[in-house]
Scaffold this active site. Structure first.
Site, short mmCIF file in Angstrom:
data_model
loop_
_atom_site.label_atom_id
_atom_site.label_comp_id
_atom_site.label_asym_id
_atom_site.label_seq_id
_atom_site.Cartn_x
_atom_site.Cartn_y
_atom_site.Cartn_z
N THR A 80 0.82 -1.21 0.00
CA THR A 80 0.00 0.00 0.00
C THR A 80 0.86 1.26 0.00
O THR A 80 2.00 1.24 0.46
CB THR A 80 -0.90 -0.02 1.26
OG1 THR A 80 -1.46 1.27 1.45
CG2 THR A 80 -0.11 -0.37 2.52
N ASP A 81 0.26 2.36 -0.46
CA ASP A 81 0.97 3.65 -0.39
C ASP A 81 1.04 4.17 1.05
O ASP A 81 1.78 5.10 1.34
CB ASP A 81 0.30 4.70 -1.30
CG ASP A 81 -1.15 5.01 -0.94
OD1 ASP A 81 -1.71 4.36 -0.03
OD2 ASP A 81 -1.72 5.92 -1.57
N GLU A 82 0.25 3.55 1.96
CA GLU A 82 0.20 4.06 3.33
C GLU A 82 1.53 3.88 4.07
O GLU A 82 1.77 4.52 5.09
CB GLU A 82 -0.97 3.41 4.10
CG GLU A 82 -2.27 3.66 3.37
CD GLU A 82 -3.54 3.31 4.14
OE1 GLU A 82 -3.51 3.27 5.37
OE2 GLU A 82 -4.57 3.08 3.48
N TYR A 102 -1.73 -0.67 10.97
CA TYR A 102 -1.87 -1.33 9.66
C TYR A 102 -0.67 -1.00 8.76
O TYR A 102 -0.01 -1.91 8.25
CB TYR A 102 -3.18 -0.88 8.97
CG TYR A 102 -3.22 -1.18 7.48
CD1 TYR A 102 -3.21 -2.48 7.00
CD2 TYR A 102 -3.25 -0.14 6.54
CE1 TYR A 102 -3.24 -2.75 5.63
CE2 TYR A 102 -3.28 -0.40 5.18
CZ TYR A 102 -3.27 -1.71 4.72
OH TYR A 102 -3.29 -1.98 3.37
N LYS A 126 2.36 -3.37 7.31
CA LYS A 126 2.61 -3.54 5.87
C LYS A 126 4.05 -3.11 5.55
O LYS A 126 4.74 -3.77 4.76
CB LYS A 126 1.62 -2.72 5.03
CG LYS A 126 0.20 -3.22 5.02
CD LYS A 126 0.01 -4.60 4.39
CE LYS A 126 0.25 -4.65 2.91
NZ LYS A 126 -0.11 -5.98 2.33
P1 NAD Z 1 -9.44 -7.61 2.15
O1 NAD Z 1 -9.45 -7.33 3.62
O2 NAD Z 1 -10.67 -7.36 1.36
O3 NAD Z 1 -9.03 -9.14 1.89
C1 NAD Z 1 -8.01 -9.77 2.60
C2 NAD Z 1 -8.09 -11.26 2.32
O4 NAD Z 1 -7.00 -11.90 3.02
C3 NAD Z 1 -9.39 -11.91 2.81
O5 NAD Z 1 -9.90 -12.78 1.82
C4 NAD Z 1 -8.95 -12.70 4.05
O6 NAD Z 1 -9.74 -13.86 4.29
C5 NAD Z 1 -7.52 -13.05 3.68
N1 NAD Z 1 -6.68 -13.32 4.85
C6 NAD Z 1 -6.57 -12.54 5.97
N2 NAD Z 1 -5.75 -13.13 6.85
C7 NAD Z 1 -5.31 -14.27 6.28
C8 NAD Z 1 -4.42 -15.31 6.69
N3 NAD Z 1 -3.82 -15.27 7.88
N4 NAD Z 1 -4.17 -16.32 5.84
C9 NAD Z 1 -4.78 -16.39 4.63
N5 NAD Z 1 -5.65 -15.46 4.21
C10 NAD Z 1 -5.91 -14.41 5.01
O7 NAD Z 1 -8.21 -6.80 1.59
P2 NAD Z 1 -8.04 -5.99 0.21
O8 NAD Z 1 -8.58 -4.64 0.38
O9 NAD Z 1 -8.48 -6.84 -0.91
O10 NAD Z 1 -6.45 -5.86 0.17
C11 NAD Z 1 -5.65 -6.92 -0.35
C12 NAD Z 1 -4.19 -6.52 -0.26
O11 NAD Z 1 -3.96 -5.31 -0.98
C13 NAD Z 1 -3.71 -6.26 1.17
O12 NAD Z 1 -2.41 -6.79 1.30
C14 NAD Z 1 -3.70 -4.75 1.29
O13 NAD Z 1 -2.73 -4.32 2.20
C15 NAD Z 1 -3.35 -4.35 -0.14
N6 NAD Z 1 -3.86 -3.03 -0.57
C16 NAD Z 1 -5.19 -2.72 -0.39
C17 NAD Z 1 -5.65 -1.48 -0.83
C18 NAD Z 1 -7.11 -1.11 -0.70
O14 NAD Z 1 -7.48 0.03 -1.01
N7 NAD Z 1 -7.99 -2.01 -0.32
C19 NAD Z 1 -4.77 -0.58 -1.44
C20 NAD Z 1 -3.43 -0.95 -1.60
C21 NAD Z 1 -2.98 -2.18 -1.17
P1 TYD Z 2 -10.85 3.77 4.37
O1 TYD Z 2 -11.82 3.34 3.31
O2 TYD Z 2 -10.93 3.13 5.71
O3 TYD Z 2 -9.39 3.65 3.75
P2 TYD Z 2 -7.94 4.15 4.36
O4 TYD Z 2 -8.10 4.47 5.77
O5 TYD Z 2 -7.10 2.94 4.13
O6 TYD Z 2 -7.56 5.33 3.51
O7 TYD Z 2 -11.03 5.33 4.59
C1 TYD Z 2 -10.90 6.26 3.53
C2 TYD Z 2 -10.98 7.65 4.12
O8 TYD Z 2 -12.30 7.85 4.63
C3 TYD Z 2 -10.05 7.86 5.30
O9 TYD Z 2 -9.55 9.21 5.26
C4 TYD Z 2 -10.93 7.66 6.51
C5 TYD Z 2 -12.29 8.15 6.03
N1 TYD Z 2 -13.46 7.49 6.64
C6 TYD Z 2 -14.50 8.25 7.20
O10 TYD Z 2 -14.45 9.51 7.22
N2 TYD Z 2 -15.56 7.59 7.75
C7 TYD Z 2 -15.65 6.23 7.76
O11 TYD Z 2 -16.64 5.68 8.31
C8 TYD Z 2 -14.60 5.46 7.16
C9 TYD Z 2 -14.64 3.95 7.15
C10 TYD Z 2 -13.52 6.14 6.61
#
Ligand code: NAD
Ligand code: TYD
Length: 372
Positions: free
Chosen positions: A135-137, A178, A182
């Site tokens: 992630t970019d975070e 988080y 990461k």
């Molecule tokens: P998500 O929470 O929707 O899915 C995570 C998946 O991992 C789930 O299916 C869960 O069952 C599985 N999982 C969790 N713990 C596990 C374990 N111990 N063993 C096996 N499986 C396990 O997450 P997402 O939003 O799809 O993100 C996927 C990846 O992409 C993550 O690594 C996250 O850090 C990265 N990412 C997410 C975003 C975003 O905006 N969602 C952006 C950049 C990077």
């Molecule tokens: P989120 O979807 O949790 O992603 P991330 O924290 O990884 O960026 O949140 C996106 C943005 O929205 C973040 O600045 C937090 C804000 N947010 C709210 O204001 N209210 C909410 O209920 C949630 C879940 C997020």
């Protein structure tokens, strides 16, 4: 026929993972795609109903932290590539339970790396690849130098809220449990490259949105609340800025980097698409109201300002020039178009939303896997 490649995608039942699994299963019929997922609350096999019967797809329920099990899966399936997405992914949950995030994101990644090393190293690294999805975070937070936003910012080579971006060389400075977890996992992946010579690539992507996202994250949570006319809890004053990318564009980028990225390299993924939370929420309200046949913007009175998230990162903005220039990737959708498509999907799939918010799918797993 022997498959040309056997890939494990970890976390394939989650939001981004399910889009990636679908893409790979459909695009590479001669690969064997194994979805390894523990099925936590965030994993949902209903996300993959359309590909679950394909001959080149297998689902294995396993925990990445379970080293012996993971190693056995790698060996018995002759796995030669891993795309690692499994993680705990929600910042608010990490604030409540940091240990869980260290366990899954750090120890889980390490367990996977070590299992891959023990299996691959004796055979030689050739044709092997470990792709770590991050992630970019991890880069921390940027300042907002133009609070009102300047739409011409992007044309000037900056962003609407500031001219600085996260690049692949930005120093890591994670703030939440988080992002700290990461960041740590990213370091372990690079350490396996530098120490043992494991062929790895790392991608760091901005906030994703689209179908099948668990409704604890901003966009699906708010769409669901607008449908049911529930309050929309905006943290602080809604001034934080996020850089949004449609999930299928992320999946395409992962496919590209997995196949063509240079080993040892990192690629940032993002759409140069910064939005202030409150503006995004207003767009969501307008779009959802319109598609529901309500008066556009009528549900803005659901917006409720609530106590800010602890350590809330102010602004994320990612520079994905390297990916564009070196591998030719570009996002395919304009944001308004992507949001419209996304809102429409949640409206058309309210059964999915209902199932996920009620936790019904978890009961289904409990029966299917005997409580495992
Ligand atoms: P998500 O929470 O929707 O899915 C995570 C998946 O991992 C789930 O299916 C869960 O069952 C599985 N999982 C969790 N713990 C596990 C374990 N111990 N063993 C096996 N499986 C396990 O997450 P997402 O939003 O799809 O993100 C996927 C990846 O992409 C993550 O690594 C996250 O850090 C990265 N990412 C997410 C975003 C975003 O905006 N969602 C952006 C950049 C990077
Ligand atoms: P989120 O979807 O949790 O992603 P991330 O924290 O990884 O960026 O949140 C996106 C943005 O929205 C973040 O600045 C937090 C804000 N947010 C709210 O204001 N209210 C909410 O209920 C949630 C879940 C997020």
């Amino acid at each position: 026929m022997e498959p040309r490649k056997t890939l494990i995608i970890t976390g394939g039942a989650g939001f981004i993972g399910s889009h990636l699994v679908r893409l790979m299963v459909e695009k590479y019929p001669d690969y064997h795609i194994i979805n390894l997922d523990k099925l936590t609350y965030a994993g949902n096999l209903a996300n993959l109903k359309d590909v679950q019967d394909r001959p080149n797809y297998t689902f294995i329920k396993a925990d990445i932290c379970d080293f012996d099990v993971v190693k056995e899966i790698l060996v018995s399936n002759h796995v030669d590539g891993i795309i690692h997405l499994a993680a705990e992914s929600h910042v608010d949950r990490s604030i409540k339970d940091p240990f869980l995030f260290a366990r899954t994101n750090v120890m889980g990644t390490l367990s996977l790396l070590q299992a891959a090393r023990e299996y691959w190293e004796p055979q030689g690294w050739e044709d092997k690849r470990f792709h770590h999805v991050s992630t970019d975070e991890v880069y921390g937070a940027l300042e907002i130098s133009r609070p009102e936003g300047d739409p011409a910012g992007n044309e000037r080579g900056g962003g609407p809220y500031g001219d600085d971006f996260f690049t692949e060389t930005t120093r890591y400075s994670p703030h939440s449990p988080y992002s700290a977890a990461k960041a740590s996992s990213d370091h372990f992946v690079r350490a396996y490259h530098d120490t043992y010579g494991m062929p790895v690539v790392v991608t760091n992507c901005s906030n994703n949105y689209g179908p099948y996202q668990f409704p604890e994250k901003l966009i699906p949570l708010f769409i669901n609340n607008i449908i049911h006319r529930k309050p929309l809890p905006v943290y602080g004053r809604g001034e934080n800025v996020r850089d949004w990318l449609y999930v299928e564009d992320h999946a395409r980028a992962i496919d590209l980097v997995f196949h063509e990225g240079v080993s040892g390299e990192t690629y940032n993924i993002g759409g140069f698409n910064e939005w202030k939370n409150i503006d995004l929420v207003r767009l969501l309200v307008k779009t959802t109201d319109r598609l529901l046949g309500r008066s556009e913007g009528a549900d803005e009175d659901l917006i409720t300002y609530v106590t800010d998230r602890k350590g809330h990162d102010l602004r994320y903005a990612i520079d994905s020039t390297k990916l564009k220039e070196e591998l030719g990737w570009q996002p395919s959708l304009q944001f308004e178009e992507g949001i419209e498509k996304t809102v429409r999907w949640y409206l058309d799939n309210q059964e999915w939303l209902q199932g996920v918010t009620s936790g019904d799918y978890l009961k289904y797993y409990a029966e299917m896997y005997n409580g495992l």
